[in-house]
Write an enzyme that holds these catalytic residues in place. Sequence first.
Site, PDB file in Angstrom:
ATOM      1  N   HIS A  28      -2.665   3.175  -4.538  1.00  0.00           N
ATOM      2  CA  HIS A  28      -2.377   2.641  -3.270  1.00  0.00           C
ATOM      3  C   HIS A  28      -0.964   2.143  -3.465  1.00  0.00           C
ATOM      4  CE1 HIS A  28      -5.541   3.332  -0.631  1.00  0.00           C
ATOM      5  NE2 HIS A  28      -6.341   2.890  -1.330  1.00  0.00           N
TER       6      HIS A  28
ATOM      7  N   GLU B 299      -9.892   2.943  -5.350  1.00  0.00           N
ATOM      8  CA  GLU B 299      -9.625   3.847  -5.224  1.00  0.00           C
ATOM      9  C   GLU B 299      -8.313   4.801  -5.827  1.00  0.00           C
ATOM     10  OE1 GLU B 299     -10.981   4.373  -0.343  1.00  0.00           O
ATOM     11  OE2 GLU B 299      -8.892   3.553  -0.471  1.00  0.00           O
TER      12      GLU B 299
ATOM     13  N   ASP C  24       0.895  -1.282   0.038  1.00  0.00           N
ATOM     14  CA  ASP C  24       0.120  -0.179   0.029  1.00  0.00           C
ATOM     15  C   ASP C  24       0.996   1.356  -0.075  1.00  0.00           C
ATOM     16  OD1 ASP C  24      -2.253   1.656   0.287  1.00  0.00           O
ATOM     17  OD2 ASP C  24      -3.405  -0.206   0.849  1.00  0.00           O
TER      18      ASP C  24
HETATM   19  C1  ACM Z   1     -10.825  -0.448   0.366  1.00  0.00           C
HETATM   20  O1  ACM Z   1     -11.385  -0.280   1.719  1.00  0.00           O
HETATM   21  N1  ACM Z   1     -10.183   0.826  -0.145  1.00  0.00           N
HETATM   22  C2  ACM Z   1     -11.019  -1.613  -0.546  1.00  0.00           C
END
Ligand code: ACM
Length: 480
Positions: free
Chosen positions: A218, A281, A143
């Site tokens: 991410h 995201e 991440d």
């Molecule tokens: C997430 O909670 N962004 C998968």
Amino acid sequence: GTRLARALEPATGFTLVVSAGGRPPVRGITLSRVASLRRLGPEGYTLDVSASGVRIRAPQAAGLFYGTQTMLQLLPPAIYRAAPTEQRVWRIPAVAIEDAPRFSWRGAHLDVARHFLPKEFVKKYIDLLALHKLNTFHWHLTDDQGWRIEIVKYPRLTSVGAWRQETLVGGQEGDSTTWRYDALRHGGFYTQSDVREIVAYAAARFVTIVPEIEMPGHAVAAIAAYPALGVTGNGMEVATRWGVFSDILNADSSTVAFMQDVLGEVMTLFPGRFIHIGGDEADKTKWKASPKTLSRVRDLGREDEHELQSWFVRQMDAFLTAHGRRLVGWDEILEGGLAPNATVMSWRGTTGGIDAARAGHDVVMAPQRPTYFDHYQAVDRAREPFAIGGYNPIDSVYAWEPVPAELDSLAARHVLGAQAQLWTEYIATPKSAEYMAYPRLSALAEVLWSPRALRDPRDFTSRLAAHLRRLDALDVNYRR
Ligand code: ACM
């Protein structure tokens, strides 16, 4: 058999003789593979306990394992202790059980990127999944705040990407002037040897690991390690705060090749069918502001930035499919067109899961309510450890139906199951991870294993009280 004997010996002090084949011993425990029980499915079993002994039968090894888990639960909770206890008599009630799971994907996720959690804890987490007859461990390995898996071809992913200078510990969301940091360098990663050890450990407990490598969003830790992966090419630090960052991977062929190299090493380590590529995201602001990215969109014959992400995911889907694997991604991978072989993990509610199932794709249900276990377990937040999200009590977890009512029976068959999510922005230690996971995960485990019609909240509450004694014996820091 040997594993069961080893599980029974510490607390009882017994020395059990294990033998293969031959006549079943009187008042012993017999495990048999019985092909004619195929109707119970790959994980089903029967368990018969009588004065003449214990007999566990299953068509496959996984079923024998689950039969032994049930047998352990029928013994006093002290059976889970690691050394001889006061218990002198070990009684198992006489039962005749035929049992099989409702769903094939019974999972729990663990984010080790926001906080690195030690290998020994990962094993204990897997032990507890297996005890609850969960069979899937979704390991969130990368991440913005850390890259946690050694990739031999790209050493900077861990030498740089596994470490951050400090960590956000408090302040108002959206107001950076109030943010407070701990001034402590944080990090760590699992070597490929560690990963092999954990994969084998999980396999011995019939837990399959689904590794997740996040892309194209991410990915700040990866870009910090290799700035050429980013849109601007600028250097940056591994992220020290939480949220969604506008720095994402570019969509150059070299970046696609880089991530496929990473997935290539991941596939050599993880034998399971499913490989998770994240996909959630991915902020497209930088893509839209980049002339190079916009010409890439045009060159690839795509309409917009959403189709560019879809194209990126399709490259991974084709690559994984060619290697006999299956891609899983968070539900944003539906945007701009779903890759042909993708399985969708529905986290923004159930809509993504419903759309994907209707389109004939397999889905795993992971909606924030009620499967995000980083949310509060009590209304009175002041008495709980600081957490993200709202109120998600165990009652809501137990009452949840994983198959959305909107799906007809044909589409419903695409719901493989569901899983809990444990994001660790504010979970820095094993104890805190256990506090958030349990006992909510005990409730979810029953939802995923047992027939819907047998679910009974009052009965669950009374059985949970007994189950917590087992978690006590195992030194699990569940919420009391
Ligand atoms: C997430 O909670 N962004 C998968």
